[in-house]
Design a protein around this motif. Structure first.
Motif: not given
Ligand code: ATP
Length: 287
Positions: A38-39, A53, A166
């Motif tokens: 996802s990052r 995340h 995050n």
């Protein structure tokens, strides 16, 4: 912008083979899918999807199976800074309040960077080896190390600190999944649990290959050694035990080449080779 291209969190030259981790391809793939995939996407896309995340994961399993190795090697794959590796017992301090402060300090750098740069901040990975030392089930008896509920609470509140995280990924490691405080393992906290178990036969061949690579490359492994056969004979060995087996076999080879009466006068220090007979002795010696 929404058009932004993928964020390159991985080193371009990253190569799984070079990490020296045997038999954990599936586990490694899971770790990357759950914690890193996802990052790679631009923050706007993540916003569209309405997900967060993963903030934390737990690697658990028997000793010597490669948990610490994976943690260290994750740093090799990432373009970002080196992960911070802390040992659970090290965070503990006999002075009242100092352990909590140690935990706060661990997160500080990442929090400051997030305040300044927001989503532009790099990913900070914090690895807790032996996390069970800190996060034993709360309410269980206070032991001599001074483990107390307030340390667990401090860690949980850091993990729950929404925005600031995050840019943080927490990785906990333990041999004692059963001892961990359940609150730590809930979604939103260390929510991804990856078991790092004993290697199967194929994994053992890979691990034997890794730990004999140098001697094979320099032609110091006799042709009579079959790594496949050694793999079948090392059922239930961990990676660390396989590494120990190779070290033991090598010591038998050294032993043949020295003069036990006088260690200062080796017989032959040039032509040492590790053979099957050395591995047979080693198999009797270890485990
Ligand atoms: P513990 O739970 O006791 O901390 P661990 O699972 O973290 O154990 P490691 O410290 O990663 O185990 O393993 C010790 C050493 O054993 C590694 O540095 C490596 O040399 C070897 N080893 C363990 N597993 C593997 C593996 N899967 N592939 C290659 N080498 C391995």
């Amino acid at each position: 912008s929404r058009r932004a291209t993928a964020r390159s969190i991985f080193r371009p030259d990253f190569n799984f083979e070079e990490l020296g981790i045997g038999g954990l391809d599936k586990e490694f793939a899971n770790i990357f899918r759950r914690a890193f995939a996802s990052r790679v996407f631009p923050p706007a896309i993540i916003e569209d999807l309405g997900i967060n995340h993963v903030k934390g994961m737990l690697l658990y399993g028997p000793p010597g199976t490669g948990k610490t190795l994976i943690a260290r090697q994750i740093g090799q794959c990432l373009r970002a800074r080196e992960p911070k590796i802390v040992n659970g017992p090290e965070v503990l301090n006999k002075y009242v309040g100092q352990s909590e402060e140690n935990i706060r300090n661990l997160f500080k750098e990442a929090e400051d960077e997030y305040k300044k740069l927001g989503e532009g901040s790099q990913l900070h990975i914090i690895i807790f080896d032996e996390i069970d030392a800190i996060c034993k089930t709360r309410g269980s008896t206070r032991d001599s190390t001074g483990v107390s509920d307030s340390i667990v609470n401090q860690l949980l509140s850091k993990i729950d600190g929404v925005d600031a995280l995050n840019n943080i990924l927490l990785i906990g490691m333990t041999n004692r999944f059963d001892m961990l405080d359940e609150a730590l393992l809930r979604p939103g906290r260390l929510e991804v649990h990856v078991e790092i178990g004993l290697p199967d036969e194929n994994g053992r061949v890979q691990i034997l290959n890794i730990h004999t690579k140098r001697m094979r490359d320099s032609n110091r492994l006799e042709n009579d050694v079959s790594l496949q056969e050694l793999a079948t004979r090392t059922k239930n060995f961990s990676g660390a035990e396989i590494e120990g087996l190779v070290r033991s076999a090598t010591s038998w080879a050294f032993n043949r080449n020295i003069n036990v009466q006088d260690l200062t006068k080796p017989k032959d220090v040039q032509n040492i080779k590790v053979g099957q007979a050395d591995f047979d002795l080693a198999l009797n010696e270890v485990k």
